[in-house]
Design an enzyme around this catalytic site. Structure first.
Site, PDB file in Angstrom:
ATOM      1  N   GLY A  81    -150.636  32.820  -0.513  1.00 17.07           N
ATOM      2  CA  GLY A  81    -150.206  34.108  -1.052  1.00 17.07           C
ATOM      3  C   GLY A  81    -151.195  35.218  -0.715  1.00 17.07           C
ATOM      4  O   GLY A  81    -152.410  34.989  -0.652  1.00 17.07           O
ATOM      5  N   ARG A 145    -147.532  29.261   4.310  1.00 21.15           N
ATOM      6  CA  ARG A 145    -147.908  28.176   3.400  1.00 21.15           C
ATOM      7  C   ARG A 145    -147.814  26.782   4.038  1.00 21.15           C
ATOM      8  O   ARG A 145    -147.797  25.781   3.322  1.00 21.15           O
ATOM      9  CB  ARG A 145    -147.040  28.227   2.140  1.00 21.15           C
ATOM     10  CG  ARG A 145    -147.340  29.414   1.217  1.00 21.15           C
ATOM     11  CD  ARG A 145    -146.779  29.193  -0.167  1.00 21.15           C
ATOM     12  NE  ARG A 145    -146.980  30.336  -1.044  1.00 21.15           N
ATOM     13  CZ  ARG A 145    -148.084  30.540  -1.767  1.00 21.15           C
ATOM     14  NH1 ARG A 145    -149.082  29.693  -1.696  1.00 21.15           N
ATOM     15  NH2 ARG A 145    -148.174  31.593  -2.548  1.00 21.15           N
ATOM     16  N   ASP A 175    -157.268  26.887  -3.324  1.00 24.51           N
ATOM     17  CA  ASP A 175    -157.792  25.522  -3.478  1.00 24.51           C
ATOM     18  C   ASP A 175    -157.147  24.544  -2.498  1.00 24.51           C
ATOM     19  O   ASP A 175    -157.842  23.746  -1.857  1.00 24.51           O
ATOM     20  CB  ASP A 175    -157.663  25.037  -4.935  1.00 24.51           C
ATOM     21  CG  ASP A 175    -156.268  25.202  -5.516  1.00 24.51           C
ATOM     22  OD1 ASP A 175    -155.462  25.955  -4.941  1.00 24.51           O
ATOM     23  OD2 ASP A 175    -155.981  24.578  -6.547  1.00 24.51           O
ATOM     24  N   ASP A 176    -155.827  24.635  -2.334  1.00 24.56           N
ATOM     25  CA  ASP A 176    -155.151  23.707  -1.423  1.00 24.56           C
ATOM     26  C   ASP A 176    -155.586  23.935   0.023  1.00 24.56           C
ATOM     27  O   ASP A 176    -155.876  22.983   0.753  1.00 24.56           O
ATOM     28  CB  ASP A 176    -153.628  23.878  -1.500  1.00 24.56           C
ATOM     29  CG  ASP A 176    -153.064  23.137  -2.700  1.00 24.56           C
ATOM     30  OD1 ASP A 176    -153.799  22.301  -3.267  1.00 24.56           O
ATOM     31  OD2 ASP A 176    -151.916  23.424  -3.087  1.00 24.56           O
ATOM     32  N   LYS A 202    -160.022  32.526  -1.544  1.00 26.60           N
ATOM     33  CA  LYS A 202    -159.020  33.568  -1.804  1.00 26.60           C
ATOM     34  C   LYS A 202    -158.027  33.101  -2.860  1.00 26.60           C
ATOM     35  O   LYS A 202    -157.660  31.934  -2.872  1.00 26.60           O
ATOM     36  CB  LYS A 202    -158.256  33.828  -0.496  1.00 26.60           C
ATOM     37  CG  LYS A 202    -157.036  34.680  -0.640  1.00 26.60           C
ATOM     38  CD  LYS A 202    -155.771  34.039  -0.057  1.00 26.60           C
ATOM     39  CE  LYS A 202    -155.220  32.922  -0.903  1.00 26.60           C
ATOM     40  NZ  LYS A 202    -153.850  32.524  -0.570  1.00 26.60           N
ATOM     41  N   THR A 203    -157.631  33.902  -3.745  1.00 27.68           N
ATOM     42  CA  THR A 203    -156.412  33.795  -4.559  1.00 27.68           C
ATOM     43  C   THR A 203    -156.498  34.766  -5.727  1.00 27.68           C
ATOM     44  O   THR A 203    -157.516  34.822  -6.434  1.00 27.68           O
ATOM     45  CB  THR A 203    -156.093  32.382  -5.091  1.00 27.68           C
ATOM     46  OG1 THR A 203    -154.912  32.474  -5.893  1.00 27.68           O
ATOM     47  CG2 THR A 203    -157.169  31.735  -5.932  1.00 27.68           C
ATOM     48  N   ASP A 205    -154.996  34.367  -8.302  1.00 29.22           N
ATOM     49  CA  ASP A 205    -154.867  33.579  -9.535  1.00 29.22           C
ATOM     50  C   ASP A 205    -156.207  33.336 -10.232  1.00 29.22           C
ATOM     51  O   ASP A 205    -156.239  33.006 -11.410  1.00 29.22           O
ATOM     52  CB  ASP A 205    -154.221  32.222  -9.239  1.00 29.22           C
ATOM     53  CG  ASP A 205    -152.793  32.363  -8.739  1.00 29.22           C
ATOM     54  OD1 ASP A 205    -152.291  33.503  -8.700  1.00 29.22           O
ATOM     55  OD2 ASP A 205    -152.176  31.338  -8.389  1.00 29.22           O
ATOM     56  N   MET A 250    -148.395  37.268 -12.904  1.00 28.00           N
ATOM     57  CA  MET A 250    -148.540  36.132 -11.985  1.00 28.00           C
ATOM     58  C   MET A 250    -149.745  35.279 -12.327  1.00 28.00           C
ATOM     59  O   MET A 250    -150.584  35.665 -13.128  1.00 28.00           O
ATOM     60  CB  MET A 250    -148.688  36.649 -10.557  1.00 28.00           C
ATOM     61  CG  MET A 250    -147.511  36.314  -9.695  1.00 28.00           C
ATOM     62  SD  MET A 250    -147.820  36.753  -7.989  1.00 28.00           S
ATOM     63  CE  MET A 250    -146.153  36.554  -7.351  1.00 28.00           C
ATOM     64  N   GLU A 311    -147.603  33.498 -16.145  1.00 27.13           N
ATOM     65  CA  GLU A 311    -146.462  32.993 -15.370  1.00 27.13           C
ATOM     66  C   GLU A 311    -146.174  31.493 -15.591  1.00 27.13           C
ATOM     67  O   GLU A 311    -145.026  31.063 -15.646  1.00 27.13           O
ATOM     68  CB  GLU A 311    -146.788  33.230 -13.890  1.00 27.13           C
ATOM     69  CG  GLU A 311    -145.764  32.751 -12.912  1.00 27.13           C
ATOM     70  CD  GLU A 311    -146.191  33.054 -11.475  1.00 27.13           C
ATOM     71  OE1 GLU A 311    -145.582  33.950 -10.888  1.00 27.13           O
ATOM     72  OE2 GLU A 311    -147.124  32.426 -10.949  1.00 27.13           O
ATOM     73  N   ARG A 428    -150.579  42.156  -5.235  1.00 24.42           N
ATOM     74  CA  ARG A 428    -151.182  41.252  -4.240  1.00 24.42           C
ATOM     75  C   ARG A 428    -151.624  41.956  -2.956  1.00 24.42           C
ATOM     76  O   ARG A 428    -152.404  41.411  -2.194  1.00 24.42           O
ATOM     77  CB  ARG A 428    -150.208  40.121  -3.892  1.00 24.42           C
ATOM     78  CG  ARG A 428    -149.892  39.240  -5.072  1.00 24.42           C
ATOM     79  CD  ARG A 428    -149.388  37.887  -4.668  1.00 24.42           C
ATOM     80  NE  ARG A 428    -148.374  37.928  -3.643  1.00 24.42           N
ATOM     81  CZ  ARG A 428    -147.758  36.852  -3.171  1.00 24.42           C
ATOM     82  NH1 ARG A 428    -148.066  35.666  -3.649  1.00 24.42           N
ATOM     83  NH2 ARG A 428    -146.840  36.943  -2.236  1.00 24.42           N
TER      84      ARG A 428
HETATM   85  P1  FBP Z   1    -152.074  31.442  -3.686  1.00 21.67           P
HETATM   86  O1  FBP Z   1    -152.380  30.329  -4.638  1.00 21.67           O
HETATM   87  O2  FBP Z   1    -151.657  30.984  -2.354  1.00 21.67           O
HETATM   88  O3  FBP Z   1    -153.204  32.428  -3.616  1.00 21.67           O
HETATM   89  O4  FBP Z   1    -150.824  32.267  -4.250  1.00 21.67           O
HETATM   90  C1  FBP Z   1    -150.789  32.653  -5.580  1.00 21.67           C
HETATM   91  C2  FBP Z   1    -149.481  33.290  -5.985  1.00 21.67           C
HETATM   92  O5  FBP Z   1    -149.560  34.694  -5.873  1.00 21.67           O
HETATM   93  C3  FBP Z   1    -149.130  32.874  -7.413  1.00 21.67           C
HETATM   94  O6  FBP Z   1    -149.693  33.739  -8.347  1.00 21.67           O
HETATM   95  C4  FBP Z   1    -147.624  32.870  -7.390  1.00 21.67           C
HETATM   96  O7  FBP Z   1    -147.096  31.947  -8.295  1.00 21.67           O
HETATM   97  C5  FBP Z   1    -147.301  32.458  -5.986  1.00 21.67           C
HETATM   98  O8  FBP Z   1    -148.387  32.857  -5.190  1.00 21.67           O
HETATM   99  C6  FBP Z   1    -146.025  33.053  -5.458  1.00 21.67           C
HETATM  100  O9  FBP Z   1    -145.767  32.496  -4.228  1.00 21.67           O
HETATM  101  P2  FBP Z   1    -144.929  33.183  -3.061  1.00 21.67           P
HETATM  102  O10 FBP Z   1    -145.826  34.184  -2.417  1.00 21.67           O
HETATM  103  O11 FBP Z   1    -144.665  32.065  -2.121  1.00 21.67           O
HETATM  104  O12 FBP Z   1    -143.719  33.807  -3.664  1.00 21.67           O
END
Ligand code: FBP
Length: 552
Positions: A81, A145, A175-176, A202-203, A205, A250, A311, A428
């Site tokens: 993300g 992803r 993390d992944d 990065k994230t 979250d 989120m 979320e 984001r």
């Molecule tokens: P990452 O863990 O890849 O940083 O993404 C976080 C996030 O923004 C979450 O907060 C949210 O649930 C998810 O991505 C949404 O995913 P998508 O961008 O595939 O709609």
């Protein structure tokens, strides 16, 4: 492309670096610290990562660095993300590469990890990069992803790197993605491929953090953006005094974003999933808790308020989690019979007849729309997509019903009119705050210093972040140090441990201490928009979470 005045101005922003990285690049040397052990399951991690488990932490010091100017082509991937600051990681990386040797090249793998497998590669030049410096988004090379996890993918990645003479890959991810970076680093070392792998945290979250990684990038800007919006809504609520606003934010699993926004804006209620799970609160318990606050505020003549909802909430309410798990299994096992159901009624009856009595009870009390959302398409791992469940609307409907009941019992005498909001994508890709612009640039610059030190399997680390940038401490953390073994899709896998909100941590304790007051009185704070120019105490401060964690 027409540019906004801010965008033009941001191109010229000079990100700050930790003082050690402002030295002439050939006078910075790596220093090995103590060797490390994994977060958990040390023997299993050691067996899976014989080359990178136990390696030392790295810091930097002044000294003559003879190796720095070697020609090195580097590849970079944006994974997962979007998070504000990704472009600055690439800018920092690019500038360090070119400082060390102007002939070295930076290649971007487009569209996320699939870019390296499918050789969707482009050279990032100064001219191309210039229009992305200090801007939000991941559109410089795109993101994706795709998981980098199979040997076949690793072989293709190696082939792509060989084609461009790339001797190091930087993976910017959560993390992944960084777990995959560790696996890829180990693979290249075991094959003596001569390709190093470095990760960057990065994230938005905020769940990739530990003693060595104080914050993941993007969390600062995203939470400031949501907090601005929440503050604006609070002011509207306080002006009109007629609505309850249910605001979902989120954050997938962890409630860090919700908690940070609460610390910034002091809403009437902020649900913390980790607390709900620990207390084994039922869905009705959550609804009753909210209804009580609504009723008490109504007694004081306040038929308005603001509630922040993380979320991932539904997956932390134990009985809903159990229901979701049963539904995941059921939909996988009985896909054919399920697909043949023609009406909503038939679908609901089918589910009620198949799940346990307890789950059937939970399913029955859910609003109709939520029932159907829980049955929507699963993600590639067979899991429900929590971000698509309208928890905000669900709670409004259930609280409304509860208040009606309370009214009939003479326990509530107010007016409940509620509106729902979901803040996620709004934050984001915001222009990175000065903090994220500086932090990300430093992470990228530092990633190159790790590469130039011949290291692999490390996460770029910049610490002491609640101090001014000059006092930040740059270094490298072995990714294996953050790993343990966890069940994923029925298999035990090595993964970076996700950081959830700690209920004995300072940020939650602060919220816990104040929440009763915030619930009943109106203590809203209106943070306003992110400021990019002006006094440091307005423009450069980072999150309340970090300040409380570092006791400042
Ligand atoms: P990452 O863990 O890849 O940083 O993404 C976080 C996030 O923004 C979450 O907060 C949210 O649930 C998810 O991505 C949404 O995913 P998508 O961008 O595939 O709609």
């Amino acid at each position: 492309m027409k540019l906004s005045p801010l965008q033009k101005a941001r191109y010229d922003y000079a990100p700050k670096l930790p003082s050690i990285l402002t030295e002439s690049i050939d006078t910075i040397v790596p220093v090995k610290g103590e060797s490390t052990t994994p977060e958990g399951n040390a023997d299993q991690i050691k067996a899976l990562f014989p080359n990178t488990c136990g390696i030392e932490k790295i810091s930097f010091a002044k000294g003559k660095n003879k190796e720095i100017n070697i020609l090195r082509n580097v590849g970079v991937i944006l994974s997962g993300g979007q998070a504000p600051g990704g472009h600055n990681v690439i800018s920092g990386l690019f500038d360090a590469i070119k400082k060390a040797n102007p002939e070295s090249k930076l290649y971007g793998f487009k569209g996320g990890p699939s870019g390296i497998i499918e050789d969707d590669t482009m050279e990032i030049t100064e001219d191309y990069l210039a229009k992305y410096r200090n801007t939000g988004g991941f559109d410089i090379i795109g993101s994706g992803r795709t998981k980098l996890e199979t040997e076949a993918q690793f072989q293709l990645a190696k082939k792509t790197c060989e084609k461009y003479g790339i001797s190091a890959v930087v993976i910017i991810g959560g993390d992944d993605s960084n777990t995959n970076a560790a696996v890829l680093a180990e693979y290249f070392l075991s094959k003596k491929a001569g390709i190093q792998v470095i990760g960057c945290p990065k994230t938005i979250d905020g769940d990739l953090k530990n003693d060595s990684i104080e914050i993941s990038f993007g969390f600062d800007t995203a939470t400031k953006t949501y907090s601005e919006l929440i503050g604006n809504i609070e002011r509207d609520a306080n002006s009109a005094k007629k609505y309850w606003h249910f605001i979902k934010v989120m954050g997938r699993s962890a409630s860090h974003i919700a908690l940070e926004c609460a610390l910034e804006t002091q809403p009437n209620i902020c649900l913390i999933s980790e607390e709900i799970e620990k207390n084994e609160t039922s869905l009705s318990g959550v609804v009753e808790g909210i209804a009580k606050v609504v009723a008490k505020r109504a007694d004081n003549g306040n038929n308005f308020g603001v509630i922040i909802i993380p979320e991932g909430l539904v997956e932390f309410i134990p009985e809903v989690k159990a229901l979701i798990n049963e539904l995941n299994d059921l939909l996988a096992k009985e896909a054919k019979s399920y697909a043949s159901l023609k009406t909503t009624q038939a679908t609901i009856e089918f589910i009620l007849s198949k799940v346990t009595e307890k789950s059937a009870r939970v399913f029955s009390i859910l609003p109709a729309s939520i029932k159907m959302q829980l049955l929507m398409d699963r993600d590639p791992h067979g899991n429900v997509q929590v971000s698509r469940i309208e928890t905000d609307k669900m709670l409004i409907e259930m609280v409304d019903k509860k208040l009606e009941e309370m009214k009939s019992e003479g326990k509530y005498n107010g007016k409940f009119s509620a509106l729902n909001h979901f803040f996620g994508y709004e934050g984001r890709c915001a222009f990175p705050s000065n903090f994220d612009a500086d932090y990300c640039y430093s992470l990228g610059f530092n990633a190159f210093m790790l590469i130039a030190s011949g290291l692999s399997g490390y996460l770029s680390s910049v610490k002491n972040l609640s101090s001014p940038a000059a006092e930040w401490v740059a270094g490298g953390i072995p990714i294996t140090m953050m790993m343990n073994m966890e069940q994923r899709n029925g298999e035990l896998k090595p993964v970076i441990k996700k950081a959830l909100v700690e209920l004995d941590g300072a940020p939650f304790k602060y919220y816990e201490k104040h929440r009763e007051l915030w619930a009943l009185e109106t203590c809203f704070i209106f943070p306003g928009a992110i400021q990019y120019y002006g006094p440091a105490e307005v423009c450069d401060i980072t999150t309340r979470t970090l300040a409380l964690e570092q006791a400042k």
